[in-house]
Design a protein around this motif. Sequence first.
Motif, mmCIF file in Angstrom:
data_model
loop_
_atom_site.group_PDB
_atom_site.id
_atom_site.type_symbol
_atom_site.label_atom_id
_atom_site.label_comp_id
_atom_site.label_asym_id
_atom_site.label_seq_id
_atom_site.Cartn_x
_atom_site.Cartn_y
_atom_site.Cartn_z
ATOM 1 N N ARG A 103 0.807 -1.210 -0.029
ATOM 2 C CA ARG A 103 -0.027 0.076 0.108
ATOM 3 C C ARG A 103 0.809 1.374 -0.044
ATOM 4 O O ARG A 103 0.389 2.280 0.098
ATOM 5 N N GLY A 104 2.197 1.218 -0.218
ATOM 6 C CA GLY A 104 2.911 2.261 -0.381
ATOM 7 C C GLY A 104 3.419 3.002 0.967
ATOM 8 O O GLY A 104 3.385 2.412 2.057
ATOM 9 N N PRO A 105 4.013 4.375 0.972
ATOM 10 C CA PRO A 105 4.516 4.806 1.950
ATOM 11 C C PRO A 105 3.584 5.180 2.979
ATOM 12 O O PRO A 105 2.287 5.236 2.826
ATOM 13 N N ALA A 106 4.014 5.491 4.354
ATOM 14 C CA ALA A 106 3.123 5.535 5.519
ATOM 15 C C ALA A 106 3.059 6.955 5.853
ATOM 16 O O ALA A 106 4.262 7.662 5.891
ATOM 17 N N LEU A 107 1.922 7.527 6.011
ATOM 18 C CA LEU A 107 1.950 8.859 6.593
ATOM 19 C C LEU A 107 1.413 8.731 8.156
ATOM 20 O O LEU A 107 0.734 7.970 8.463
ATOM 21 N N SER A 108 1.625 9.816 8.899
ATOM 22 C CA SER A 108 1.030 9.949 10.136
ATOM 23 C C SER A 108 -0.358 10.318 10.156
ATOM 24 O O SER A 108 -0.722 10.850 8.970
ATOM 25 N N ARG A 109 -1.052 10.153 11.315
ATOM 26 C CA ARG A 109 -2.326 10.437 11.250
ATOM 27 C C ARG A 109 -2.614 11.972 10.859
ATOM 28 O O ARG A 109 -3.611 12.387 10.003
ATOM 29 N N ASN A 169 -5.885 -1.564 16.129
ATOM 30 C CA ASN A 169 -5.783 -0.941 14.725
ATOM 31 C C ASN A 169 -5.367 0.438 14.959
ATOM 32 O O ASN A 169 -4.472 0.891 14.414
ATOM 33 N N TYR A 170 -5.949 1.099 15.569
ATOM 34 C CA TYR A 170 -5.714 2.709 16.060
ATOM 35 C C TYR A 170 -4.353 2.789 16.557
ATOM 36 O O TYR A 170 -3.565 3.590 15.911
ATOM 37 N N LYS A 171 -3.976 1.921 17.560
ATOM 38 C CA LYS A 171 -2.859 2.094 18.091
ATOM 39 C C LYS A 171 -1.804 1.945 17.028
ATOM 40 O O LYS A 171 -0.553 2.734 16.890
ATOM 41 N N ARG A 172 -2.065 0.820 16.398
ATOM 42 C CA ARG A 172 -0.766 0.493 15.318
ATOM 43 C C ARG A 172 -0.540 1.550 14.325
ATOM 44 O O ARG A 172 0.345 2.004 13.901
ATOM 45 N N SER A 173 -1.683 2.446 13.892
ATOM 46 C CA SER A 173 -1.808 3.469 13.044
ATOM 47 C C SER A 173 -0.788 4.520 13.673
ATOM 48 O O SER A 173 0.040 5.405 12.880
ATOM 49 N N VAL A 179 -10.080 9.483 7.823
ATOM 50 C CA VAL A 179 -9.089 9.457 8.790
ATOM 51 C C VAL A 179 -9.474 8.305 9.753
ATOM 52 O O VAL A 179 -8.664 7.397 10.109
ATOM 53 N N TRP A 180 -10.551 8.533 10.472
ATOM 54 C CA TRP A 180 -11.093 7.808 11.527
ATOM 55 C C TRP A 180 -11.005 6.407 10.902
ATOM 56 O O TRP A 180 -10.827 5.436 11.446
ATOM 57 N N LEU A 181 -11.969 6.237 9.961
ATOM 58 C CA LEU A 181 -12.130 4.606 9.323
ATOM 59 C C LEU A 181 -10.515 4.096 9.076
ATOM 60 O O LEU A 181 -10.566 2.922 9.240
ATOM 61 N N GLU A 182 -9.600 5.071 8.269
ATOM 62 C CA GLU A 182 -8.453 4.414 7.785
ATOM 63 C C GLU A 182 -7.656 3.992 9.036
ATOM 64 O O GLU A 182 -6.983 2.981 9.127
ATOM 65 N N CYS A 183 -7.722 4.929 10.070
ATOM 66 C CA CYS A 183 -6.969 4.473 11.383
ATOM 67 C C CYS A 183 -7.470 3.189 12.215
ATOM 68 O O CYS A 183 -6.605 2.749 13.009
ATOM 69 N N HIS A 184 -8.657 3.018 12.013
ATOM 70 C CA HIS A 184 -9.402 1.771 12.782
ATOM 71 C C HIS A 184 -9.290 0.555 11.909
ATOM 72 O O HIS A 184 -10.070 -0.422 12.101
ATOM 73 N N GLY A 185 -8.469 0.539 10.678
ATOM 74 C CA GLY A 185 -8.605 -0.573 10.170
ATOM 75 C C GLY A 185 -9.849 -0.928 9.026
ATOM 76 O O GLY A 185 -10.161 -2.147 8.864
ATOM 77 N N LEU A 186 -10.643 0.225 8.719
ATOM 78 C CA LEU A 186 -11.802 0.210 8.202
ATOM 79 C C LEU A 186 -12.184 0.574 6.855
ATOM 80 O O LEU A 186 -13.075 0.758 6.344
ATOM 81 N N SER A 231 3.016 2.947 13.737
ATOM 82 C CA SER A 231 3.557 2.797 12.663
ATOM 83 C C SER A 231 3.129 3.569 11.319
ATOM 84 O O SER A 231 3.833 3.347 10.480
ATOM 85 N N GLY A 232 2.310 4.571 11.410
ATOM 86 C CA GLY A 232 1.853 5.104 10.404
ATOM 87 C C GLY A 232 0.683 4.468 9.533
ATOM 88 O O GLY A 232 0.412 3.310 9.899
ATOM 89 N N ILE A 233 0.359 5.076 8.611
ATOM 90 C CA ILE A 233 -0.803 4.680 7.755
ATOM 91 C C ILE A 233 -0.460 4.482 6.394
ATOM 92 O O ILE A 233 0.100 5.590 5.644
ATOM 93 N N PRO A 234 -0.255 3.183 5.918
ATOM 94 C CA PRO A 234 0.034 2.775 4.389
ATOM 95 C C PRO A 234 -1.154 3.705 3.441
ATOM 96 O O PRO A 234 -1.890 3.243 3.892
#
Length: 267
Positions: free
Chosen positions: A19-25, A229-233, A54-61, A236-239
Amino acid sequence: MVLPGETAVRLMPEADVSRGPALSRNELLAFLRRVFEALLGKRCDYEAVAEQIVWLECHGLGGLDMLRACLTRLDLEEQNVESHLPGAFSVGGGAIDLDAGGGSLLCFGDLLTDMLIVQSAEQGSCRIEIADLREGQAVLPQLHRMALAGCFAAARVRNPQDGTSWSAHITAASRLPALSGCSGSSGCADAVSMSLICASSEPALRSAMHAFDPHWPEPTIASDQLAANYKRSLDSGIPVGDLSALAAIADRVLVEATEESRRGAGE
């Protein structure tokens, strides 16, 4: 276990380097604010729309997957004010009926949430039935908002095209929803219908859920999974994958609208 007629659970994997580079929230939020400022302007609260993705992405949704799937439609509809507003209301049979007219819940979910919070405080519980709705997944960050306001809430989303459904509920104590049959951004091109219940207490919510459907499905995704999922984002950032299509839209905004830029423009 997925019940008959429900869609399969699909969360984002723990690590997906494809999924490419990771960004912070915060980096992703700032970027999406520019995207939605360009898409929606002042027609609705574009910052709130960005926060939902961003909420959906950070929670793995699958917030970014959902956005990519609906991006062309939102871009084509940008001049149609009605596409960003809820449709006709009617009240009867203990529920509020709303025809969304094919509009996206991303654009008016905050308005519905504020109304339900007020109604549940006055009446103990409130239910709204929404037809012809797009991006029903955006109800999940709205459930979170209801819980932060001290409410208890539940949602059932149905796809009339294929007969599948998924549901979620949340308590004021958990602050994150438990899900059953949620399938990420799958099928978000289809219009769905939604039943949304908000209550001032857990007993009031359980009573309203049972009155609506005595066989409300048990969760298959616990709120603890979303919290992880949120803690991991955050750690480690968000791909984010390929952002070129979104960047092309964001580039329509020369300077992001902030208090400082507004003062510089003489507003």
